[in-house]
Design a protein around this motif. Structure first.
Motif, PDB file in Angstrom:
ATOM      1  N   LEU A  19      13.051   5.265   4.359  1.00 37.39           N
ATOM      2  CA  LEU A  19      11.722   5.310   4.958  1.00 37.39           C
ATOM      3  C   LEU A  19      11.390   3.976   5.646  1.00 37.39           C
ATOM      4  CD1 LEU A  19       9.989   7.264   2.051  1.00 37.39           C
ATOM      5  CD2 LEU A  19      10.708   8.168   4.256  1.00 37.39           C
ATOM      6  N   CYS A  20      10.747   3.091   4.966  1.00 40.82           N
ATOM      7  CA  CYS A  20      10.356   1.773   5.502  1.00 40.82           C
ATOM      8  C   CYS A  20      10.468   1.691   7.018  1.00 40.82           C
ATOM      9  CB  CYS A  20      11.155   0.671   4.823  1.00 40.82           C
ATOM     10  SG  CYS A  20      10.762   0.488   3.057  1.00 40.82           S
ATOM     11  N   LYS A  21      11.399   0.920   7.530  1.00 42.57           N
ATOM     12  CA  LYS A  21      11.508   0.706   8.980  1.00 42.57           C
ATOM     13  C   LYS A  21      12.181   1.853   9.726  1.00 42.57           C
ATOM     14  CE  LYS A  21      15.800  -1.990   8.731  1.00 42.57           C
ATOM     15  NZ  LYS A  21      16.387  -3.303   9.028  1.00 42.57           N
ATOM     16  N   TRP A  22      12.708   2.844   8.997  1.00 42.29           N
ATOM     17  CA  TRP A  22      13.413   3.943   9.650  1.00 42.29           C
ATOM     18  C   TRP A  22      12.521   5.159   9.934  1.00 42.29           C
ATOM     19  CZ3 TRP A  22      15.607   1.198   5.562  1.00 42.29           C
ATOM     20  CH2 TRP A  22      16.658   0.377   5.923  1.00 42.29           C
ATOM     21  N   GLU A  37       6.285   7.214  10.865  1.00 41.73           N
ATOM     22  CA  GLU A  37       4.978   7.208  10.190  1.00 41.73           C
ATOM     23  C   GLU A  37       4.857   5.998   9.260  1.00 41.73           C
ATOM     24  OE1 GLU A  37       1.129   8.304   9.061  1.00 41.73           O
ATOM     25  OE2 GLU A  37       2.344   8.979  10.744  1.00 41.73           O
ATOM     26  N   TRP A  38       5.908   5.741   8.496  1.00 43.74           N
ATOM     27  CA  TRP A  38       5.893   4.589   7.600  1.00 43.74           C
ATOM     28  C   TRP A  38       5.769   3.292   8.405  1.00 43.74           C
ATOM     29  CZ3 TRP A  38       7.415   3.432   2.238  1.00 43.74           C
ATOM     30  CH2 TRP A  38       7.183   4.518   1.381  1.00 43.74           C
ATOM     31  N   ALA A  39       6.521   3.194   9.481  1.00 40.88           N
ATOM     32  CA  ALA A  39       6.493   1.975  10.298  1.00 40.88           C
ATOM     33  C   ALA A  39       5.113   1.768  10.917  1.00 40.88           C
ATOM     34  CB  ALA A  39       7.561   2.040  11.380  1.00 40.88           C
ATOM     35  N   MET A  40       4.487   2.844  11.348  1.00 40.70           N
ATOM     36  CA  MET A  40       3.162   2.731  11.958  1.00 40.70           C
ATOM     37  C   MET A  40       2.116   2.304  10.916  1.00 40.70           C
ATOM     38  SD  MET A  40       1.113   5.488  14.305  1.00 40.70           S
ATOM     39  CE  MET A  40       0.715   6.618  12.992  1.00 40.70           C
ATOM     40  N   GLN A  41       2.194   2.864   9.728  1.00 41.83           N
ATOM     41  CA  GLN A  41       1.221   2.578   8.667  1.00 41.83           C
ATOM     42  C   GLN A  41       1.610   1.359   7.810  1.00 41.83           C
ATOM     43  OE1 GLN A  41      -1.701   4.264   8.272  1.00 41.83           O
ATOM     44  NE2 GLN A  41      -1.163   5.441  10.085  1.00 41.83           N
ATOM     45  N   LYS A  42       2.869   0.955   7.906  1.00 40.44           N
ATOM     46  CA  LYS A  42       3.426  -0.157   7.123  1.00 40.44           C
ATOM     47  C   LYS A  42       3.218   0.053   5.625  1.00 40.44           C
ATOM     48  CE  LYS A  42       3.583  -3.615  10.689  1.00 40.44           C
ATOM     49  NZ  LYS A  42       3.612  -5.046  10.961  1.00 40.44           N
ATOM     50  N   PHE A  43       3.559   1.255   5.167  1.00 33.31           N
ATOM     51  CA  PHE A  43       3.494   1.531   3.739  1.00 33.31           C
ATOM     52  C   PHE A  43       4.485   0.616   3.012  1.00 33.31           C
ATOM     53  CE2 PHE A  43       2.309   5.901   5.317  1.00 33.31           C
ATOM     54  CZ  PHE A  43       0.992   5.837   4.906  1.00 33.31           C
ATOM     55  N   GLU A  88       0.859  -1.190   0.000  1.00 41.32           N
ATOM     56  CA  GLU A  88       0.000   0.000   0.000  1.00 41.32           C
ATOM     57  C   GLU A  88       0.893   1.237   0.000  1.00 41.32           C
ATOM     58  OE1 GLU A  88      -3.312  -0.115  -0.226  1.00 41.32           O
ATOM     59  OE2 GLU A  88      -3.206  -2.309  -0.221  1.00 41.32           O
ATOM     60  N   ARG A  89       0.704   2.099  -0.959  1.00 38.75           N
ATOM     61  CA  ARG A  89       1.505   3.325  -1.005  1.00 38.75           C
ATOM     62  C   ARG A  89       0.789   4.440  -0.254  1.00 38.75           C
ATOM     63  NH1 ARG A  89       0.777   4.888  -7.394  1.00 38.75           N
ATOM     64  NH2 ARG A  89      -1.481   4.742  -7.396  1.00 38.75           N
ATOM     65  N   ASN A  90       1.532   5.467   0.098  1.00 40.37           N
ATOM     66  CA  ASN A  90       0.923   6.600   0.805  1.00 40.37           C
ATOM     67  C   ASN A  90       0.369   7.614  -0.206  1.00 40.37           C
ATOM     68  OD1 ASN A  90       3.135   8.074  -0.091  1.00 40.37           O
ATOM     69  ND2 ASN A  90       4.162   8.076   1.887  1.00 40.37           N
ATOM     70  N   LYS A  91      -0.312   8.646   0.302  1.00 38.18           N
ATOM     71  CA  LYS A  91      -0.953   9.636  -0.578  1.00 38.18           C
ATOM     72  C   LYS A  91       0.064  10.355  -1.455  1.00 38.18           C
ATOM     73  CE  LYS A  91      -4.889  10.631   2.388  1.00 38.18           C
ATOM     74  NZ  LYS A  91      -5.585  11.652   3.168  1.00 38.18           N
ATOM     75  N   TRP A  92       1.200  10.706  -0.872  1.00 33.47           N
ATOM     76  CA  TRP A  92       2.218  11.431  -1.641  1.00 33.47           C
ATOM     77  C   TRP A  92       2.693  10.593  -2.826  1.00 33.47           C
ATOM     78  CZ3 TRP A  92       7.299  10.615  -2.991  1.00 33.47           C
ATOM     79  CH2 TRP A  92       7.979  11.712  -3.527  1.00 33.47           C
ATOM     80  N   MET A  93       2.899   9.307  -2.591  1.00 34.23           N
ATOM     81  CA  MET A  93       3.338   8.428  -3.677  1.00 34.23           C
ATOM     82  C   MET A  93       2.266   8.339  -4.760  1.00 34.23           C
ATOM     83  SD  MET A  93       5.088   5.320  -1.501  1.00 34.23           S
ATOM     84  CE  MET A  93       5.447   4.303  -2.928  1.00 34.23           C
ATOM     85  N   ALA A  94       1.011   8.223  -4.356  1.00 36.58           N
ATOM     86  CA  ALA A  94      -0.079   8.137  -5.334  1.00 36.58           C
ATOM     87  C   ALA A  94      -0.176   9.423  -6.153  1.00 36.58           C
ATOM     88  CB  ALA A  94      -1.398   7.851  -4.628  1.00 36.58           C
ATOM     89  N   TYR A 133       9.471  -4.197   8.325  1.00 38.88           N
ATOM     90  CA  TYR A 133       9.062  -3.665   9.626  1.00 38.88           C
ATOM     91  C   TYR A 133       9.270  -4.727  10.702  1.00 38.88           C
ATOM     92  CZ  TYR A 133       7.061  -0.194   6.563  1.00 38.88           C
ATOM     93  OH  TYR A 133       6.908   0.772   5.612  1.00 38.88           O
ATOM     94  N   GLY A 134       9.579  -4.292  11.927  1.00 42.87           N
ATOM     95  CA  GLY A 134       9.837  -5.199  13.030  1.00 42.87           C
ATOM     96  C   GLY A 134       8.722  -6.211  13.221  1.00 42.87           C
ATOM     97  N   GLY A 135       9.082  -7.487  13.313  1.00 38.34           N
ATOM     98  CA  GLY A 135       8.106  -8.540  13.537  1.00 38.34           C
ATOM     99  C   GLY A 135       7.462  -9.077  12.277  1.00 38.34           C
TER     100      GLY A 135
END
Length: 121
Positions: free
Chosen positions: A81-84, A87-93, A59-65, A105-107
């Motif tokens: 971005l990703c795991k660093w 916001e990305w980690a919380m949303q798992k973009f 799933e991409r974020n709004k900016w990417m779309a 992402y962790g786990g």
């Protein structure tokens, strides 16, 4: 002349000279049992059950779309971005792409799946 009887261990004395010679192996007593040995090593533990995998999506974020970017066409995400990024980690973009590129992402343990081909440019 004295000879050791065949049923006793030890050399056999034979002949007029009285010279001892070894007893043939088939006439020797059975070997004694081995000394107390440690118990055999137990078999190695069985492998732990496989961890359940997660069906990961991209799933991409709004900016990417808005900028017509896909997770497959945005390698910057894998290194910055990703795991660093919180916001990305919380949303798992881009969860699948981040995982496949070593920035999962962790786990997460994404299930193996066929990656869809990237869209044409």
């Amino acid at each position: 002349l004295s000879a050791t009887p065949w049923w006793l261990p030890g050399p056999v004395t034979t002949g007029l000279t009285g010279q001892a010679r070894p007893r043939p192996p088939h006439l020797l007593p059975p070997p004694s049992p081995p000394p107390n040995l440690p118990p055999p090593t137990p078999p190695p533990p069985s492998l732990p059950p496989l961890l359940p995998c997660t069906e990961c999506a991209d799933e991409r974020n709004k900016w990417m779309a808005t900028n017509s970017l896909t997770c497959h066409s945005f390698p910057y995400a894998y290194i910055k971005l990703c795991k660093w990024d919180a916001e990305w980690a919380m949303q798992k973009f881009c969860q699948r792409s981040c995982f496949d590129n070593g920035a999962g992402y962790g786990g997460d343990l994404c299930c193996a799946s066929e990656r869809p081909p990237p869209p044409p440019p």
